[in-house]
Scaffold this motif. Structure first.
Motif, PDB file in Angstrom:
ATOM      1  N   PHE A 287       2.069  30.806   6.616  1.00 28.23           N
ATOM      2  CA  PHE A 287       2.071  32.115   6.170  1.00 28.23           C
ATOM      3  C   PHE A 287       1.504  32.406   4.645  1.00 28.23           C
ATOM      4  O   PHE A 287       0.444  33.122   4.612  1.00 28.23           O
ATOM      5  CB  PHE A 287       3.564  32.718   6.208  1.00 28.23           C
ATOM      6  N   THR A 288       2.135  31.247   3.833  1.00 30.10           N
ATOM      7  CA  THR A 288       1.488  31.693   2.562  1.00 30.10           C
ATOM      8  C   THR A 288      -0.003  31.429   2.309  1.00 30.10           C
ATOM      9  O   THR A 288      -0.644  31.882   1.467  1.00 30.10           O
ATOM     10  CB  THR A 288       2.281  30.704   1.604  1.00 30.10           C
ATOM     11  N   LEU A 289      -0.575  30.495   3.281  1.00 29.28           N
ATOM     12  CA  LEU A 289      -2.148  30.123   3.068  1.00 29.28           C
ATOM     13  C   LEU A 289      -2.752  31.271   3.686  1.00 29.28           C
ATOM     14  O   LEU A 289      -4.053  31.527   3.219  1.00 29.28           O
ATOM     15  CB  LEU A 289      -1.996  28.796   3.736  1.00 29.28           C
ATOM     16  N   VAL A 290      -2.680  31.934   5.058  1.00 31.37           N
ATOM     17  CA  VAL A 290      -3.326  32.861   5.619  1.00 31.37           C
ATOM     18  C   VAL A 290      -3.035  34.296   5.414  1.00 31.37           C
ATOM     19  O   VAL A 290      -3.661  35.029   5.447  1.00 31.37           O
ATOM     20  CB  VAL A 290      -3.600  32.280   7.149  1.00 31.37           C
ATOM     21  N   ALA A 291      -1.566  34.531   5.243  1.00 32.90           N
ATOM     22  CA  ALA A 291      -1.260  35.983   5.118  1.00 32.90           C
ATOM     23  C   ALA A 291      -0.521  36.571   4.064  1.00 32.90           C
ATOM     24  O   ALA A 291      -0.549  37.613   4.019  1.00 32.90           O
ATOM     25  CB  ALA A 291      -0.303  36.116   6.452  1.00 32.90           C
ATOM     26  N   ALA A 292      -0.211  35.650   3.157  1.00 28.37           N
ATOM     27  CA  ALA A 292       0.572  36.126   1.765  1.00 28.37           C
ATOM     28  C   ALA A 292      -0.398  36.940   0.993  1.00 28.37           C
ATOM     29  O   ALA A 292      -1.569  36.609   0.883  1.00 28.37           O
ATOM     30  CB  ALA A 292       1.220  35.034   1.001  1.00 28.37           C
ATOM     31  N   ARG A 293       0.264  37.930   0.351  1.00 26.16           N
ATOM     32  CA  ARG A 293      -0.535  38.494  -0.746  1.00 26.16           C
ATOM     33  C   ARG A 293      -0.090  38.761  -1.963  1.00 26.16           C
ATOM     34  O   ARG A 293      -0.877  38.932  -2.994  1.00 26.16           O
ATOM     35  CB  ARG A 293      -0.522  40.166  -0.110  1.00 26.16           C
ATOM     36  N   SER A 294       1.183  38.289  -2.039  1.00 23.90           N
ATOM     37  CA  SER A 294       1.842  38.330  -3.509  1.00 23.90           C
ATOM     38  C   SER A 294       1.348  36.961  -4.245  1.00 23.90           C
ATOM     39  O   SER A 294       0.750  35.982  -3.531  1.00 23.90           O
ATOM     40  CB  SER A 294       3.311  38.174  -3.445  1.00 23.90           C
ATOM     41  N   VAL A 295       0.837  37.287  -5.578  1.00 23.69           N
ATOM     42  CA  VAL A 295       0.497  36.183  -6.148  1.00 23.69           C
ATOM     43  C   VAL A 295       1.301  34.679  -6.134  1.00 23.69           C
ATOM     44  O   VAL A 295       0.742  33.642  -6.049  1.00 23.69           O
ATOM     45  CB  VAL A 295       0.410  36.310  -7.757  1.00 23.69           C
ATOM     46  N   GLN A 296       2.618  34.936  -6.275  1.00 24.16           N
ATOM     47  CA  GLN A 296       3.510  34.007  -6.024  1.00 24.16           C
ATOM     48  C   GLN A 296       3.667  33.124  -4.824  1.00 24.16           C
ATOM     49  O   GLN A 296       3.499  31.841  -4.875  1.00 24.16           O
ATOM     50  CB  GLN A 296       5.062  34.574  -6.352  1.00 24.16           C
ATOM     51  N   LEU A 297       3.732  33.696  -3.838  1.00 26.86           N
ATOM     52  CA  LEU A 297       3.323  33.025  -2.612  1.00 26.86           C
ATOM     53  C   LEU A 297       2.161  32.047  -2.236  1.00 26.86           C
ATOM     54  O   LEU A 297       2.263  31.347  -1.873  1.00 26.86           O
ATOM     55  CB  LEU A 297       3.710  33.892  -1.300  1.00 26.86           C
ATOM     56  N   LYS A 298       1.217  32.882  -2.570  1.00 29.05           N
ATOM     57  CA  LYS A 298      -0.356  32.448  -2.542  1.00 29.05           C
ATOM     58  C   LYS A 298      -0.312  31.166  -3.209  1.00 29.05           C
ATOM     59  O   LYS A 298      -0.792  30.005  -2.888  1.00 29.05           O
ATOM     60  CB  LYS A 298      -1.216  33.254  -2.974  1.00 29.05           C
ATOM     61  N   SER A 299       0.268  31.103  -4.701  1.00 30.66           N
ATOM     62  CA  SER A 299      -0.080  29.990  -5.353  1.00 30.66           C
ATOM     63  C   SER A 299       0.887  28.844  -4.863  1.00 30.66           C
ATOM     64  O   SER A 299       0.642  27.715  -4.901  1.00 30.66           O
ATOM     65  CB  SER A 299       0.191  30.133  -6.855  1.00 30.66           C
ATOM     66  N   LEU A 300       2.111  29.317  -4.437  1.00 30.92           N
ATOM     67  CA  LEU A 300       2.907  28.293  -4.050  1.00 30.92           C
ATOM     68  C   LEU A 300       2.491  27.613  -2.770  1.00 30.92           C
ATOM     69  O   LEU A 300       2.582  26.434  -2.400  1.00 30.92           O
ATOM     70  CB  LEU A 300       4.080  28.868  -3.588  1.00 30.92           C
ATOM     71  N   GLY A 301       1.864  28.409  -1.817  1.00 32.44           N
ATOM     72  CA  GLY A 301       1.202  27.846  -0.559  1.00 32.44           C
ATOM     73  C   GLY A 301       0.245  26.800  -1.022  1.00 32.44           C
ATOM     74  O   GLY A 301       0.228  25.693  -0.206  1.00 32.44           O
ATOM     75  N   LYS A 302      -0.605  26.830  -2.192  1.00 30.87           N
ATOM     76  CA  LYS A 302      -1.584  25.863  -2.387  1.00 30.87           C
ATOM     77  C   LYS A 302      -0.831  24.608  -2.690  1.00 30.87           C
ATOM     78  O   LYS A 302      -1.152  23.346  -2.541  1.00 30.87           O
ATOM     79  CB  LYS A 302      -2.541  26.473  -3.437  1.00 30.87           C
TER      80      LYS A 302
END
Lengths: 106, 472
Positions: free
Chosen positions: B342-357
């Motif tokens: 989810f965090t890699l393909v669908a997240a929009r918030s900066v926090q989730l996106k950066s955590l996904g990485k």
């Protein structure tokens, strides 16, 4: 010989080694010569007794329940100890954790 | 955040008693002592696979050339005697944690583990007698058994008495595990207590330290071995079987059954996220409690697999240590792979996106502390439902697919817990297990998705608000 030695202790030393990498990067960027390493909480005794005794011990938040027990050991060895902030740990904020360590040493 | 305040109440009032038990010297010794058997179990697994390649022509060639038996030798003397590693490791860790020289305690523990066994193996002849085709002279096995009194006296004795002067390898493996744990803890406790009480031979200072150290171990080892001898005598005279057999029948069998039940699997699966929710390492704590029971289950399956008789009908277990490592904790506690996707393909918030990485790569190796602390999952009511639900549903469905024979039981091969999903599934149960693990990954995504979406929306709104406030 590094200027300061920072030891991180968690469950198996696995996830914490990721944070160590970030902290080393942060230290390097700031031009500081620190030795930073991760270990398992069961090895704390051995490390405190070794000749290269750490200057500060940081506990992973997942083992914060062991703080009391470990604190007794670090107090006896005269080494400061604290638990790493959960969010800093999760977000792998090496620079923040490094600051915590420095504040404890000084 | 007020939920943190409430969490503090839980971690100050509710967890300390639990932690007190978990953190006892005995539990620590068990947890860290068992670790010493792991490398041998994993190395032995490799030879287990080699001795039993699941492809007929290769397996046949290995058997014919005699190499299968050679691989078995390596498997038997590593994985096969895991109770030995445990009994030494547990006493060793216990005494080490008490601050004494620990290897003599580990060796004492091994001496006692062996000393409590009757050092005999049931006569292979009497075991074979009931089987068709075996027997003596013109008599069948059953006829021999029925008319044993008519045989020459020497032959009678030969048929009924056990082979002596042998260490029975059965007790050095999975069947001796609980006894090994109990003995290891008892020896660790007794050994340290005696040293702390000053029960040792003190030599003049002129004696070199390494000579003096041997004498340090002498009294505690002597006392413990003597106690063990009397225990052996009691069991030998009164109970008429050795202590290990008694422990196996009275304690280990029921506990193994409990851990291998549907309810047991669900409870274990639930408690891992439960502990983590309060910020305590659930995987580690449940691991400490369950390894002693689940590793023997693994061992039983390995033995069946080795004999080519792996099936539930033959007594294979569903819940083994791999069920715990490679299903309940797949991609990290809470089976968070769905969140990673989810965090890699669908997240929009900066926090989730950066955590996904940050989490993407560790997640593949079943490590997910970045998510546990960074999302966070700890004390986070927004993600609590899928965090608790996913492992429980995965445990339930995995139990059922094995139970109904859709997927064969786990084969007893132990993969390191950091082995990536699908690869680990292939190793611990073949291609069907690998496919099932892939299904588990999809389940995780499906369960986490709606909750993650709502949480992401909330974080995004917060981030936008903060940004607007900054710009204003």
């Amino acid at each position: 010989m590094a200027e300061k030695t920072i030891m991180l202790a968690c469950a198996a030393g696995m996830s914490t080694s990721m944070l160590v990498k970030k902290m080393q990067d942060a230290a390097k960027a700031a031009g500081k010569d620190y030795e930073i390493f991760a270990t398992s909480t069961s090895d704390v005794d051995e490390k405190l007794a070794s000749s290269n005794k750490p200057d500060v011990v940081l506990l992973g938040p997942q083992v914060s329940y062991m703080k009391k027990e470990i604190q007794a050991k670090t107090d006896a060895a005269g080494v400061p100890l604290d638990v790493i902030n959960m969010m800093d740990y999760g977000m792998m904020k090496g620079d923040n954790v490094l600051k915590t360590a420095e504040a404890l040493i000084s | 955040m007020d939920n943190v305040g409430r969490g503090n109440w839980v971690s100050e009032k509710l967890l300390p008693p639990i932690m007190k038990v978990v953190n006892t010297k005995a539990m620590n010794a068990l947890k860290d002592g068992m670790v010493y058997s792991l490398p041998f179990i994993i190395i032995g697994s490799i030879f287990l696979i080699l001795s039993n390649i699941p492809y007929k022509p290769v397996a046949q060639a290995l058997t014919d050339s005699g190499w299968s038996a050679i691989f078995t030798q390596a498997y038997t003397t590593s994985f096969g005697i895991m109770a030995v590693w445990a009994v030494v490791g547990i006493a060793y860790v216990y005494v080490r944690n008490e601050g004494f020289e620990a290897l003599p305690a580990g060796l004492t523990s091994l001496a006692i583990f062996l000393g409590l066994q009757s050092l005999q193996v049931a006569s292979p002849l009497s075991a074979a007698m009931g089987k068709a085709g075996s027997g003596v002279g013109s008599l069948s096995g059953t006829q021999v058994a029925e008319h044993i009194d008519k045989l020459p006296h020497a032959l009678q004795t030969f048929l009924t008495s056990p082979v002596t002067g042998a260490i029975n390898i059965t007790w050095l493996g999975g069947q001796g595990m609980i006894a090994a744990i109990l003995i290891g803890i008892f020896v660790g406790w007794g050994y340290s207590a005696m040293l702390r009480a000053g029960w040792k031979i003190t030599l003049p200072e002129q004696v070199p330290a390494n000579v003096a150290n041997q004498f340090t171990a002498m009294i505690p080892a002597g006392v413990l071995i003597t106690v063990a001898m009397f225990i052996y005598a009691f069991f030998s005279f009164i109970v008429k079987e050795d202590l290990l057999q008694t422990i196996y029948t009275l304690i280990q069998t029921p506990l193994q059954g409990l851990s291998d039940s549907f309810g047991g699997a669900l409870i274990i699966a639930f408690l891992v996220p439960f502990f983590w929710f309060f910020g305590v390492h659930g995987g580690l704590i449940m691991g400490a409690i369950t390894t002693g029971l689940l590793v023997p289950n693994t061992f039983d399956n390995a033995a069946l697999y080795h004999a080519g008789k792996l099936s539930l009908a033959n007594g294979a277990h569903i819940v083994t240590n791999e069920f715990y490592n490679n299903f309940i904790n797949l991609t990290g506690s809470g089976i968070t792979i769905g969140l990673v996707i989810f965090t890699l393909v669908a997240a929009r918030s900066v926090q989730l996106k950066s955590l996904g990485k940050i989490e993407a790569v560790p997640g593949l190796f079943n490590i997910n502390e970045p998510f546990l602390f960074g999302l966070p999952l700890v004390l986070n009511p927004f993600l609590a439902i899928p965090f608790f639900l996913t492992p429980v549903l995965v445990a339930a469905s995995t139990y059922l697919v094995i139970y109904f024979g859709i997927v064969p039981p786990l084969n007893g091969v132990a993969a390191p817990w950091t082995t990536p999903p699908i690869i680990s599934g292939f190793l611990i149960g073949g291609w069907k297990m690998a496919v099932w693990q892939a299904v588990v990954l999809v389940m995780s995504a499906a369960i986490y998705w709606p909750f993650a979406k709502r949480y992401d929306k909330m974080l995004l709104a917060q981030e936008q608000e903060a940004e607007a406030a900054e710009n204003a």
